[in-house]
Design a protein around this motif. Structure first.
Motif, short mmCIF file in Angstrom:
data_model
loop_
_atom_site.label_atom_id
_atom_site.label_comp_id
_atom_site.label_asym_id
_atom_site.label_seq_id
_atom_site.Cartn_x
_atom_site.Cartn_y
_atom_site.Cartn_z
N VAL A 137 0.87 -1.17 0.00
CA VAL A 137 0.00 0.00 0.00
C VAL A 137 0.91 1.22 0.00
CG1 VAL A 137 -1.81 1.27 1.21
CG2 VAL A 137 -1.77 -1.24 1.29
N ASN A 138 0.71 2.13 -0.94
CA ASN A 138 1.52 3.32 -1.00
C ASN A 138 0.69 4.49 -1.49
OD1 ASN A 138 1.65 3.22 -4.03
ND2 ASN A 138 2.82 1.36 -3.58
N SER A 139 1.33 5.64 -1.60
CA SER A 139 0.65 6.86 -2.04
C SER A 139 1.19 7.26 -3.40
CB SER A 139 0.85 7.99 -1.03
OG SER A 139 2.22 8.26 -0.84
N LEU A 140 0.36 7.94 -4.16
CA LEU A 140 0.71 8.40 -5.49
C LEU A 140 0.35 9.86 -5.61
CD1 LEU A 140 1.66 7.67 -8.41
CD2 LEU A 140 -0.74 7.21 -8.94
N ILE A 141 1.23 10.65 -6.21
CA ILE A 141 1.03 12.08 -6.35
C ILE A 141 0.97 12.42 -7.83
CG2 ILE A 141 1.99 14.37 -5.91
CD1 ILE A 141 3.32 13.19 -3.44
N GLY A 142 -0.03 13.19 -8.23
CA GLY A 142 -0.14 13.63 -9.62
C GLY A 142 -1.35 14.49 -9.84
N ASN A 143 -1.22 15.46 -10.79
CA ASN A 143 -2.34 16.33 -11.17
C ASN A 143 -2.96 17.04 -9.97
OD1 ASN A 143 -2.05 15.58 -13.90
ND2 ASN A 143 -3.29 13.77 -13.55
N ASN A 144 -2.08 17.50 -9.08
CA ASN A 144 -2.54 18.24 -7.90
C ASN A 144 -3.48 17.42 -7.03
OD1 ASN A 144 -1.87 20.72 -6.71
ND2 ASN A 144 -3.89 21.56 -7.15
N GLU A 145 -3.21 16.13 -6.97
CA GLU A 145 -4.06 15.21 -6.23
C GLU A 145 -3.21 14.11 -5.62
OE1 GLU A 145 -8.06 12.46 -7.01
OE2 GLU A 145 -6.75 13.04 -8.67
N GLY A 146 -3.59 13.68 -4.42
CA GLY A 146 -2.95 12.55 -3.79
C GLY A 146 -3.85 11.33 -3.83
N GLU A 343 -10.60 17.59 -25.12
CA GLU A 343 -10.19 18.97 -25.38
C GLU A 343 -9.01 19.36 -24.49
OE1 GLU A 343 -11.41 20.93 -27.63
OE2 GLU A 343 -13.56 20.59 -27.95
N PHE A 344 -8.42 20.52 -24.80
CA PHE A 344 -7.35 21.08 -23.98
C PHE A 344 -7.93 22.07 -22.97
CE2 PHE A 344 -5.09 20.30 -28.07
CZ PHE A 344 -4.20 19.34 -27.60
N PHE A 345 -7.30 22.11 -21.78
CA PHE A 345 -7.68 23.05 -20.74
C PHE A 345 -6.41 23.74 -20.24
CE2 PHE A 345 -10.98 19.85 -20.81
CZ PHE A 345 -12.16 20.59 -20.68
N LEU A 346 -6.58 24.94 -19.71
CA LEU A 346 -5.43 25.73 -19.29
C LEU A 346 -5.76 26.46 -17.99
CD1 LEU A 346 -2.55 26.58 -20.11
CD2 LEU A 346 -3.57 28.54 -21.30
N GLY A 347 -4.76 26.55 -17.14
CA GLY A 347 -4.92 27.24 -15.86
C GLY A 347 -4.72 26.32 -14.69
N GLY A 348 -4.08 26.84 -13.64
CA GLY A 348 -3.86 26.05 -12.44
C GLY A 348 -2.40 26.03 -12.04
N PRO A 349 -2.10 25.52 -10.87
CA PRO A 349 -0.72 25.55 -10.34
C PRO A 349 0.26 24.67 -11.10
CG PRO A 349 -2.15 24.23 -8.92
CD PRO A 349 -3.04 24.90 -9.92
N LEU A 350 -0.23 23.74 -11.93
CA LEU A 350 0.69 22.88 -12.66
C LEU A 350 1.09 23.45 -14.01
CD1 LEU A 350 -0.77 19.32 -12.00
CD2 LEU A 350 0.77 20.67 -10.61
N ASN A 351 0.32 24.40 -14.55
CA ASN A 351 0.72 24.98 -15.83
C ASN A 351 0.71 26.51 -15.78
OD1 ASN A 351 -2.23 25.46 -16.56
ND2 ASN A 351 -2.18 23.22 -16.64
N LEU A 352 -0.45 27.14 -15.91
CA LEU A 352 -0.51 28.61 -15.90
C LEU A 352 -0.83 29.07 -14.49
CD1 LEU A 352 -0.08 30.85 -17.94
CD2 LEU A 352 -2.55 30.97 -18.25
N ARG A 353 0.21 29.33 -13.72
CA ARG A 353 0.04 29.77 -12.33
C ARG A 353 -0.65 31.13 -12.30
NH1 ARG A 353 4.73 27.46 -13.44
NH2 ARG A 353 5.60 25.80 -12.12
N GLY A 354 -1.31 31.42 -11.18
CA GLY A 354 -2.04 32.68 -11.05
C GLY A 354 -3.48 32.60 -11.51
N PHE A 355 -3.90 31.39 -11.95
CA PHE A 355 -5.29 31.16 -12.38
C PHE A 355 -5.78 29.87 -11.75
CE2 PHE A 355 -3.44 33.86 -15.57
CZ PHE A 355 -4.44 34.74 -15.91
N GLU A 356 -7.09 29.77 -11.57
CA GLU A 356 -7.66 28.55 -11.04
C GLU A 356 -7.49 27.39 -12.02
OE1 GLU A 356 -11.68 29.04 -9.87
OE2 GLU A 356 -11.29 30.71 -8.50
N THR A 357 -7.61 26.17 -11.53
CA THR A 357 -7.55 25.01 -12.40
C THR A 357 -8.62 25.10 -13.48
OG1 THR A 357 -6.74 23.66 -10.57
CG2 THR A 357 -7.67 22.49 -12.46
N ARG A 358 -8.21 24.96 -14.74
CA ARG A 358 -9.08 25.11 -15.90
C ARG A 358 -9.75 26.49 -15.91
NH1 ARG A 358 -12.08 19.39 -17.45
NH2 ARG A 358 -10.19 18.11 -17.51
N GLY A 359 -9.07 27.48 -15.33
CA GLY A 359 -9.68 28.81 -15.18
C GLY A 359 -9.47 29.74 -16.35
#
Length: 476
Positions: A137-146, A343-359
Protein backbone atom coordinates in the motif's frame (compact mmCIF):
# COMPACT_ATOMS: atom_id res chain seq x y z
CA UNK A 1 23.68 -21.28 -11.13
CA UNK A 2 24.20 -20.30 -14.75
CA UNK A 3 27.78 -20.12 -15.99
CA UNK A 4 28.89 -18.46 -19.22
CA UNK A 5 32.23 -19.56 -20.74
CA UNK A 6 34.02 -17.87 -23.64
CA UNK A 7 36.58 -20.17 -25.25
CA UNK A 8 37.34 -17.57 -27.91
CA UNK A 9 36.19 -13.98 -28.03
CA UNK A 10 35.47 -14.36 -31.75
CA UNK A 11 32.95 -17.13 -31.07
CA UNK A 12 29.60 -16.84 -29.32
CA UNK A 13 29.63 -17.90 -25.66
CA UNK A 14 28.53 -21.39 -24.70
CA UNK A 15 25.96 -21.79 -21.93
CA UNK A 16 26.29 -24.49 -19.32
CA UNK A 17 23.20 -24.88 -17.14
CA UNK A 18 24.73 -25.71 -13.76
CA UNK A 19 22.57 -24.91 -10.77
CA UNK A 20 25.05 -25.96 -8.10
CA UNK A 21 26.63 -23.40 -5.77
CA UNK A 22 30.20 -22.60 -6.81
CA UNK A 23 31.05 -21.22 -3.39
CA UNK A 24 32.43 -17.92 -4.71
CA UNK A 25 32.67 -15.36 -1.97
CA UNK A 26 32.42 -11.72 -3.05
CA UNK A 27 32.21 -8.29 -1.49
CA UNK A 28 29.09 -6.23 -0.89
CA UNK A 29 26.56 -5.26 -3.50
CA UNK A 30 28.29 -2.08 -4.63
CA UNK A 31 31.91 -3.30 -4.48
CA UNK A 32 34.14 -4.10 -7.43
CA UNK A 33 37.39 -5.80 -6.42
CA UNK A 34 40.47 -7.00 -8.28
CA UNK A 35 42.80 -9.75 -7.12
CA UNK A 36 42.41 -13.10 -5.46
CA UNK A 37 39.35 -13.97 -3.44
CA UNK A 38 39.27 -12.07 -0.17
CA UNK A 39 42.09 -9.68 -1.19
CA UNK A 40 42.03 -6.08 -2.43
CA UNK A 41 44.80 -4.90 -4.77
CA UNK A 42 44.97 -1.26 -5.77
CA UNK A 43 46.54 -1.02 -9.21
CA UNK A 44 46.71 1.56 -11.97
CA UNK A 45 44.17 0.81 -14.68
CA UNK A 46 45.99 2.76 -17.39
CA UNK A 47 47.19 0.34 -20.06
CA UNK A 48 46.53 -2.75 -17.92
CA UNK A 49 45.71 -5.50 -20.42
CA UNK A 50 42.86 -7.83 -19.51
CA UNK A 51 40.18 -9.97 -21.06
CA UNK A 52 37.19 -11.83 -19.68
CA UNK A 53 37.52 -15.61 -19.81
CA UNK A 54 34.43 -16.55 -17.82
CA UNK A 55 31.27 -14.94 -16.47
CA UNK A 56 29.39 -16.50 -13.58
CA UNK A 57 25.84 -15.61 -12.52
CA UNK A 58 25.31 -16.81 -8.97
CA UNK A 59 21.78 -16.98 -7.54
CA UNK A 60 19.55 -17.96 -10.47
CA UNK A 61 16.44 -19.94 -9.54
CA UNK A 62 13.50 -19.09 -11.80
CA UNK A 63 15.25 -16.89 -14.34
CA UNK A 64 16.02 -18.60 -17.66
CA UNK A 65 19.64 -18.82 -18.74
CA UNK A 66 19.12 -17.55 -22.28
CA UNK A 67 17.97 -14.07 -21.25
CA UNK A 68 20.86 -13.72 -18.80
CA UNK A 69 23.46 -14.89 -21.37
CA UNK A 70 22.20 -12.36 -23.91
CA UNK A 71 22.45 -9.59 -21.31
CA UNK A 72 26.02 -10.26 -20.18
CA UNK A 73 27.75 -11.40 -23.37
CA UNK A 74 28.95 -7.88 -24.35
CA UNK A 75 31.39 -8.03 -21.46
CA UNK A 76 33.56 -10.43 -23.48
CA UNK A 77 34.48 -7.52 -25.79
CA UNK A 78 36.47 -5.72 -23.08
CA UNK A 79 40.16 -5.33 -23.98
CA UNK A 80 41.63 -3.84 -20.81
CA UNK A 81 40.85 -3.76 -17.11
CA UNK A 82 39.16 -0.37 -17.21
CA UNK A 83 36.74 -1.60 -19.89
CA UNK A 84 36.00 -4.61 -17.71
CA UNK A 85 35.13 -2.38 -14.74
CA UNK A 86 32.95 -0.02 -16.78
CA UNK A 87 31.34 -2.88 -18.68
CA UNK A 88 30.55 -4.82 -15.50
CA UNK A 89 28.68 -1.85 -14.05
CA UNK A 90 26.80 -1.42 -17.34
CA UNK A 91 25.83 -5.11 -17.26
CA UNK A 92 24.58 -4.72 -13.69
CA UNK A 93 22.30 -1.90 -14.88
CA UNK A 94 20.95 -4.13 -17.65
CA UNK A 95 20.33 -6.98 -15.21
CA UNK A 96 18.43 -4.60 -12.91
CA UNK A 97 16.36 -3.40 -15.88
CA UNK A 98 15.18 -6.97 -16.54
CA UNK A 99 12.96 -6.71 -13.46
CA UNK A 100 14.11 -10.10 -12.16
CA UNK A 101 16.72 -9.26 -9.54
CA UNK A 102 17.61 -7.02 -6.64
CA UNK A 103 20.88 -6.51 -4.75
CA UNK A 104 23.19 -7.32 -7.64
CA UNK A 105 26.84 -7.56 -6.60
CA UNK A 106 29.98 -7.80 -8.75
CA UNK A 107 33.20 -9.67 -8.03
CA UNK A 108 36.20 -9.77 -10.38
CA UNK A 109 38.94 -12.36 -9.95
CA UNK A 110 41.89 -13.62 -11.98
CA UNK A 111 41.13 -16.55 -14.22
CA UNK A 112 42.24 -20.05 -13.29
CA UNK A 113 41.65 -23.59 -14.41
CA UNK A 114 41.21 -24.96 -17.94
CA UNK A 115 41.01 -22.30 -20.62
CA UNK A 116 42.59 -19.55 -18.51
CA UNK A 117 44.67 -16.96 -20.36
CA UNK A 118 47.62 -14.89 -19.01
CA UNK A 119 45.50 -11.72 -18.74
CA UNK A 120 42.23 -13.51 -18.18
CA UNK A 121 39.60 -12.58 -15.61
CA UNK A 122 36.50 -14.21 -14.19
CA UNK A 123 33.55 -11.94 -13.45
CA UNK A 124 30.86 -13.09 -11.03
CA UNK A 125 27.48 -11.40 -10.66
CA UNK A 126 25.80 -12.28 -7.37
CA UNK A 127 22.05 -11.82 -7.91
CA UNK A 128 19.06 -12.17 -5.66
CA UNK A 129 15.76 -12.80 -7.39
CA UNK A 130 12.62 -10.92 -6.50
CA UNK A 131 9.89 -12.67 -4.58
CA UNK A 132 7.17 -14.40 -6.55
CA UNK A 133 4.43 -12.13 -5.20
CA UNK A 134 4.91 -8.58 -3.97
CA UNK A 135 2.11 -6.49 -2.52
CA UNK A 136 1.84 -3.19 -0.76
CA UNK A 137 0.00 0.00 0.00
CA UNK A 138 1.52 3.32 -1.00
CA UNK A 139 0.65 6.86 -2.04
CA UNK A 140 0.71 8.40 -5.49
CA UNK A 141 1.03 12.08 -6.35
CA UNK A 142 -0.14 13.63 -9.62
CA UNK A 143 -2.34 16.33 -11.17
CA UNK A 144 -2.54 18.24 -7.90
CA UNK A 145 -4.06 15.21 -6.23
CA UNK A 146 -2.95 12.55 -3.79
CA UNK A 147 -4.04 8.94 -4.13
CA UNK A 148 -3.92 5.81 -2.03
CA UNK A 149 -2.78 2.83 -4.10
CA UNK A 150 -3.21 -0.84 -3.20
CA UNK A 151 -1.32 -3.12 -5.51
CA UNK A 152 0.07 -6.58 -6.10
CA UNK A 153 2.58 -7.75 -8.68
CA UNK A 154 4.18 -11.00 -9.73
CA UNK A 155 7.64 -10.19 -11.13
CA UNK A 156 9.60 -12.50 -13.40
CA UNK A 157 6.46 -14.53 -13.90
CA UNK A 158 7.77 -16.96 -16.56
CA UNK A 159 11.49 -16.48 -16.00
CA UNK A 160 12.22 -13.89 -18.68
CA UNK A 161 11.29 -10.62 -16.96
CA UNK A 162 7.51 -10.83 -17.43
CA UNK A 163 5.44 -9.00 -14.83
CA UNK A 164 1.77 -9.29 -13.94
CA UNK A 165 0.49 -6.34 -11.91
CA UNK A 166 -2.83 -5.17 -10.57
CA UNK A 167 -3.61 -1.87 -8.80
CA UNK A 168 -6.53 -0.08 -7.24
CA UNK A 169 -6.30 3.62 -6.41
CA UNK A 170 -8.54 6.14 -4.70
CA UNK A 171 -7.76 9.84 -4.98
CA UNK A 172 -8.42 12.81 -2.76
CA UNK A 173 -10.65 14.28 -5.50
CA UNK A 174 -12.82 11.17 -5.81
CA UNK A 175 -10.74 9.74 -8.61
CA UNK A 176 -10.79 5.95 -8.68
CA UNK A 177 -8.81 3.57 -10.83
CA UNK A 178 -8.35 -0.14 -11.34
CA UNK A 179 -6.04 -1.84 -13.81
CA UNK A 180 -4.48 -5.20 -14.59
CA UNK A 181 -1.39 -5.22 -16.77
CA UNK A 182 1.02 -7.80 -18.16
CA UNK A 183 4.41 -6.66 -19.44
CA UNK A 184 7.16 -8.56 -21.21
CA UNK A 185 10.63 -7.36 -22.23
CA UNK A 186 11.43 -7.98 -25.89
CA UNK A 187 14.88 -9.08 -27.00
CA UNK A 188 17.07 -6.67 -28.90
CA UNK A 189 19.26 -3.63 -28.46
CA UNK A 190 16.32 -1.18 -28.22
CA UNK A 191 15.29 -2.24 -24.70
CA UNK A 192 11.74 -2.88 -25.88
CA UNK A 193 8.92 -3.72 -23.48
CA UNK A 194 5.42 -4.78 -24.51
CA UNK A 195 2.59 -4.07 -22.05
CA UNK A 196 -1.11 -4.89 -22.25
CA UNK A 197 -3.49 -3.26 -19.77
CA UNK A 198 -7.16 -3.53 -18.91
CA UNK A 199 -8.30 -0.48 -16.97
CA UNK A 200 -11.19 1.41 -15.44
CA UNK A 201 -10.89 5.03 -14.32
CA UNK A 202 -13.52 7.20 -12.66
CA UNK A 203 -12.89 10.93 -12.29
CA UNK A 204 -14.73 14.11 -11.38
CA UNK A 205 -14.04 17.54 -12.87
CA UNK A 206 -16.01 20.12 -10.87
CA UNK A 207 -14.35 22.98 -12.79
CA UNK A 208 -16.17 21.72 -15.91
CA UNK A 209 -19.26 20.31 -14.20
CA UNK A 210 -18.92 16.69 -15.31
CA UNK A 211 -17.73 13.29 -14.17
CA UNK A 212 -16.62 10.38 -16.27
CA UNK A 213 -16.12 6.63 -16.13
CA UNK A 214 -13.67 5.19 -18.62
CA UNK A 215 -13.13 1.48 -19.30
CA UNK A 216 -10.75 0.20 -21.88
CA UNK A 217 -7.84 -1.78 -23.21
CA UNK A 218 -4.35 -0.43 -23.90
CA UNK A 219 -1.44 -2.02 -25.76
CA UNK A 220 1.93 -0.29 -25.42
CA UNK A 221 5.36 -0.94 -26.94
CA UNK A 222 8.12 1.10 -25.32
CA UNK A 223 11.61 1.24 -26.81
CA UNK A 224 14.68 3.46 -27.10
CA UNK A 225 16.10 4.51 -30.47
CA UNK A 226 19.15 6.31 -28.99
CA UNK A 227 20.53 7.09 -25.53
CA UNK A 228 17.85 8.98 -23.56
CA UNK A 229 15.46 8.91 -26.54
CA UNK A 230 12.33 6.93 -25.65
CA UNK A 231 9.31 6.02 -27.76
CA UNK A 232 5.90 4.64 -26.84
CA UNK A 233 3.61 3.22 -29.53
CA UNK A 234 0.11 2.68 -28.18
CA UNK A 235 -3.29 1.49 -29.28
CA UNK A 236 -6.18 2.28 -26.97
CA UNK A 237 -9.83 1.32 -27.10
CA UNK A 238 -11.92 3.06 -24.46
CA UNK A 239 -15.61 3.29 -23.66
CA UNK A 240 -16.34 6.58 -21.83
CA UNK A 241 -19.53 7.57 -20.04
CA UNK A 242 -19.78 11.29 -19.31
CA UNK A 243 -22.43 12.69 -16.97
CA UNK A 244 -23.11 15.98 -15.21
CA UNK A 245 -22.11 16.57 -11.61
CA UNK A 246 -25.02 18.88 -10.77
CA UNK A 247 -28.26 20.03 -12.28
CA UNK A 248 -26.78 23.48 -12.71
CA UNK A 249 -24.18 22.29 -15.21
CA UNK A 250 -23.98 24.32 -18.40
CA UNK A 251 -26.09 23.30 -21.38
CA UNK A 252 -22.95 22.53 -23.42
CA UNK A 253 -21.94 20.02 -20.74
CA UNK A 254 -25.38 18.38 -20.53
CA UNK A 255 -25.43 18.21 -24.33
CA UNK A 256 -22.34 15.98 -24.34
CA UNK A 257 -23.54 13.68 -21.57
CA UNK A 258 -23.71 10.04 -22.54
CA UNK A 259 -21.42 7.26 -23.75
CA UNK A 260 -18.75 7.47 -26.42
CA UNK A 261 -16.32 4.93 -27.88
CA UNK A 262 -12.79 5.89 -28.84
CA UNK A 263 -10.22 3.82 -30.70
CA UNK A 264 -6.91 5.60 -31.18
CA UNK A 265 -3.26 5.21 -32.10
CA UNK A 266 -0.74 7.22 -30.11
CA UNK A 267 2.98 7.91 -30.36
CA UNK A 268 4.89 9.49 -27.48
CA UNK A 269 8.43 10.73 -28.08
CA UNK A 270 10.53 11.76 -25.08
CA UNK A 271 14.09 13.10 -25.22
CA UNK A 272 15.34 13.83 -21.72
CA UNK A 273 18.93 15.07 -21.43
CA UNK A 274 18.54 16.83 -18.08
CA UNK A 275 20.86 15.96 -15.21
CA UNK A 276 17.86 15.45 -12.90
CA UNK A 277 14.07 15.20 -13.39
CA UNK A 278 13.38 17.50 -10.41
CA UNK A 279 15.37 20.75 -10.03
CA UNK A 280 17.68 20.13 -13.00
CA UNK A 281 20.68 22.41 -13.35
CA UNK A 282 21.45 21.76 -17.00
CA UNK A 283 20.05 19.94 -20.01
CA UNK A 284 16.80 19.92 -21.95
CA UNK A 285 13.56 17.93 -22.13
CA UNK A 286 11.45 17.47 -25.25
CA UNK A 287 8.17 15.56 -25.39
CA UNK A 288 5.82 15.16 -28.34
CA UNK A 289 2.53 13.25 -28.19
CA UNK A 290 0.65 12.52 -31.39
CA UNK A 291 -2.75 10.81 -31.31
CA UNK A 292 -5.13 9.81 -34.07
CA UNK A 293 -8.63 8.68 -33.06
CA UNK A 294 -11.21 7.42 -35.52
CA UNK A 295 -10.18 3.86 -36.40
CA UNK A 296 -13.41 2.72 -34.75
CA UNK A 297 -16.11 4.06 -32.49
CA UNK A 298 -17.77 7.46 -32.80
CA UNK A 299 -14.87 9.71 -31.70
CA UNK A 300 -12.49 11.15 -34.27
CA UNK A 301 -9.68 13.71 -34.15
CA UNK A 302 -6.00 14.32 -34.82
CA UNK A 303 -4.17 15.72 -31.81
CA UNK A 304 -0.64 16.93 -31.10
CA UNK A 305 0.84 18.17 -27.82
CA UNK A 306 4.40 19.35 -27.25
CA UNK A 307 6.57 20.26 -24.26
CA UNK A 308 10.05 21.83 -24.40
CA UNK A 309 12.15 22.71 -21.36
CA UNK A 310 15.68 24.09 -21.13
CA UNK A 311 17.87 24.65 -18.06
CA UNK A 312 20.88 26.95 -17.91
CA UNK A 313 23.13 27.48 -14.85
CA UNK A 314 23.80 31.15 -14.10
CA UNK A 315 26.07 30.49 -11.12
CA UNK A 316 27.02 27.41 -9.12
CA UNK A 317 23.67 27.51 -7.28
CA UNK A 318 21.38 29.59 -9.52
CA UNK A 319 19.53 28.15 -12.54
CA UNK A 320 17.29 29.80 -15.11
CA UNK A 321 14.66 27.56 -16.67
CA UNK A 322 12.53 28.23 -19.71
CA UNK A 323 9.61 26.03 -20.77
CA UNK A 324 6.88 26.10 -23.37
CA UNK A 325 4.03 23.71 -24.09
CA UNK A 326 1.38 23.76 -26.78
CA UNK A 327 -1.37 21.63 -28.20
CA UNK A 328 -3.52 21.49 -31.34
CA UNK A 329 -6.58 19.33 -31.99
CA UNK A 330 -8.11 18.97 -35.44
CA UNK A 331 -11.56 17.49 -35.77
CA UNK A 332 -12.30 14.99 -38.52
CA UNK A 333 -14.77 16.10 -41.17
CA UNK A 334 -16.90 12.94 -41.15
CA UNK A 335 -19.56 11.93 -38.63
CA UNK A 336 -17.04 11.57 -35.76
CA UNK A 337 -17.43 13.65 -32.60
CA UNK A 338 -15.03 15.11 -30.02
CA UNK A 339 -15.81 14.79 -26.32
CA UNK A 340 -15.00 17.44 -23.71
CA UNK A 341 -12.52 15.06 -22.12
CA UNK A 342 -10.46 15.16 -25.32
CA UNK A 343 -10.19 18.97 -25.38
CA UNK A 344 -7.35 21.08 -23.98
CA UNK A 345 -7.68 23.05 -20.74
CA UNK A 346 -5.43 25.73 -19.29
CA UNK A 347 -4.92 27.24 -15.86
CA UNK A 348 -3.86 26.05 -12.44
CA UNK A 349 -0.72 25.55 -10.34
CA UNK A 350 0.69 22.88 -12.66
CA UNK A 351 0.72 24.98 -15.83
CA UNK A 352 -0.51 28.61 -15.90
CA UNK A 353 0.04 29.77 -12.33
CA UNK A 354 -2.04 32.68 -11.05
CA UNK A 355 -5.29 31.16 -12.38
CA UNK A 356 -7.66 28.55 -11.04
CA UNK A 357 -7.55 25.01 -12.40
CA UNK A 358 -9.08 25.11 -15.90
CA UNK A 359 -9.68 28.81 -15.18
CA UNK A 360 -8.57 30.11 -18.60
CA UNK A 361 -10.50 29.85 -21.85
CA UNK A 362 -14.10 29.29 -22.95
CA UNK A 363 -16.61 29.07 -20.08
CA UNK A 364 -20.37 28.76 -19.86
CA UNK A 365 -22.34 29.14 -16.64
CA UNK A 366 -19.15 28.70 -14.64
CA UNK A 367 -18.08 25.51 -16.45
CA UNK A 368 -14.80 25.30 -18.38
CA UNK A 369 -15.54 23.91 -21.84
CA UNK A 370 -12.03 23.39 -23.19
CA UNK A 371 -10.71 24.36 -26.62
CA UNK A 372 -8.95 22.99 -29.70
CA UNK A 373 -5.64 24.84 -29.29
CA UNK A 374 -3.49 26.36 -26.56
CA UNK A 375 0.02 27.41 -25.69
CA UNK A 376 1.74 28.40 -22.45
CA UNK A 377 5.27 29.45 -21.56
CA UNK A 378 7.16 30.15 -18.36
CA UNK A 379 10.52 31.47 -17.18
CA UNK A 380 11.87 30.53 -13.73
CA UNK A 381 14.93 31.45 -11.70
CA UNK A 382 15.74 28.79 -9.08
CA UNK A 383 18.02 29.37 -6.10
CA UNK A 384 18.66 27.55 -2.80
CA UNK A 385 17.00 28.75 0.39
CA UNK A 386 18.35 32.04 1.76
CA UNK A 387 21.35 31.54 4.09
CA UNK A 388 21.38 27.81 3.04
CA UNK A 389 19.82 26.22 6.16
CA UNK A 390 20.24 22.46 6.23
CA UNK A 391 22.85 22.54 3.47
CA UNK A 392 23.94 19.03 2.53
CA UNK A 393 20.84 17.42 4.02
CA UNK A 394 17.16 18.37 4.32
CA UNK A 395 17.70 21.92 3.06
CA UNK A 396 18.77 20.64 -0.37
CA UNK A 397 15.20 19.44 -1.00
CA UNK A 398 13.98 23.05 -1.22
CA UNK A 399 14.31 25.75 -3.86
CA UNK A 400 13.04 29.29 -4.04
CA UNK A 401 11.99 30.53 -7.45
CA UNK A 402 10.72 33.62 -9.20
CA UNK A 403 8.54 33.00 -12.23
CA UNK A 404 6.69 34.65 -15.06
CA UNK A 405 4.19 32.70 -17.17
CA UNK A 406 1.86 33.51 -20.02
CA UNK A 407 -0.46 31.64 -22.35
CA UNK A 408 -3.56 31.56 -24.51
CA UNK A 409 -6.29 29.07 -25.36
CA UNK A 410 -9.25 29.06 -27.71
CA UNK A 411 -10.93 27.67 -30.82
CA UNK A 412 -8.78 29.63 -33.24
CA UNK A 413 -9.41 29.89 -36.97
CA UNK A 414 -5.97 29.15 -38.40
CA UNK A 415 -5.07 29.74 -42.05
CA UNK A 416 -2.05 29.11 -44.26
CA UNK A 417 -0.70 32.53 -43.30
CA UNK A 418 1.73 31.83 -40.44
CA UNK A 419 2.06 35.49 -39.50
CA UNK A 420 -1.71 35.69 -39.14
CA UNK A 421 -1.70 32.55 -36.98
CA UNK A 422 1.02 33.96 -34.71
CA UNK A 423 -0.98 37.16 -34.36
CA UNK A 424 -4.02 35.15 -33.27
CA UNK A 425 -2.00 33.22 -30.67
CA UNK A 426 -0.60 36.48 -29.28
CA UNK A 427 -4.00 38.14 -28.87
CA UNK A 428 -5.68 38.20 -25.43
CA UNK A 429 -2.63 36.89 -23.58
CA UNK A 430 -3.04 35.78 -19.98
CA UNK A 431 -0.03 36.60 -17.82
CA UNK A 432 1.01 36.25 -14.20
CA UNK A 433 4.18 36.41 -12.15
CA UNK A 434 5.17 35.61 -8.60
CA UNK A 435 7.58 34.07 -6.16
CA UNK A 436 7.41 30.79 -4.33
CA UNK A 437 8.95 27.83 -2.58
CA UNK A 438 9.36 24.38 -4.15
CA UNK A 439 10.00 21.08 -2.37
CA UNK A 440 11.32 17.93 -4.05
CA UNK A 441 9.53 14.68 -3.16
CA UNK A 442 11.83 11.83 -4.09
CA UNK A 443 13.01 11.95 -7.69
CA UNK A 444 9.65 12.19 -9.45
CA UNK A 445 7.33 14.74 -7.81
CA UNK A 446 7.45 18.14 -6.22
CA UNK A 447 5.35 20.57 -4.20
CA UNK A 448 5.01 24.31 -4.88
CA UNK A 449 3.69 27.09 -2.65
CA UNK A 450 3.57 30.33 -4.62
CA UNK A 451 2.36 33.89 -4.24
CA UNK A 452 0.87 34.75 -7.63
CA UNK A 453 -0.02 38.10 -9.20
CA UNK A 454 -2.15 37.88 -12.37
CA UNK A 455 -1.52 40.90 -14.59
CA UNK A 456 -3.52 40.11 -17.72
CA UNK A 457 -6.72 38.11 -18.11
CA UNK A 458 -9.90 38.06 -20.14
CA UNK A 459 -13.52 38.33 -19.12
CA UNK A 460 -14.75 34.89 -18.11
CA UNK A 461 -11.35 33.77 -16.83
CA UNK A 462 -10.83 32.87 -13.21
CA UNK A 463 -7.66 34.53 -11.89
CA UNK A 464 -6.37 33.35 -8.52
CA UNK A 465 -4.25 36.09 -6.94
CA UNK A 466 -2.42 35.34 -3.73
CA UNK A 467 -1.26 32.00 -2.34
CA UNK A 468 -1.52 28.99 -4.66
CA UNK A 469 -0.59 25.39 -3.80
CA UNK A 470 0.39 22.72 -6.30
CA UNK A 471 1.62 19.14 -6.13
CA UNK A 472 2.39 16.93 -9.10
CA UNK A 473 4.85 15.16 -11.34
CA UNK A 474 5.34 17.76 -14.03
CA UNK A 475 5.08 21.54 -13.86
CA UNK A 476 5.39 24.12 -16.60
Amino acid sequence: MGTVHAKDQQKPPVVEDQRENLGINGPGDDDVCSGKTGQHKFVSLDGLQARVDKIHIDGLVRTKDDIVVETVRDLFKAKDFQEVIVGAHAIRGKLEALGCFRNIGIFIDTSSGPGATPNGLEVTFHVRELKRIIGGVNSLIGNNEGSLVVGMKMPNLFGRGEKLQTEYSYGSKRTTGFNVSLSKPLRGKMNSVFTSTIFQVGSEWPWSGYKQIERGLLFDVAFTSAPKVKHNLQWEAAWRDLSTLTRSAAFQVREQAGPSLKSSLRHILSVDRRDAPIFPTTGALFQLTTEFAGLGGNVGFFKNEMLLQGNFPLTSDMVIQGAIQAGLLKRLTNDKVVSMCDEFFLGGPLNLRGFETRGVGPHSDGCALGADAYWAGAVHVYTPLPFRPGKGSFGDLFRTHCFFNAGNIGNFNFTDDYQHNLKILGTDLRMAYGIGLALRLGHMARVELNYCIPVSFKRGDRPAPGIQFGIGLQFL
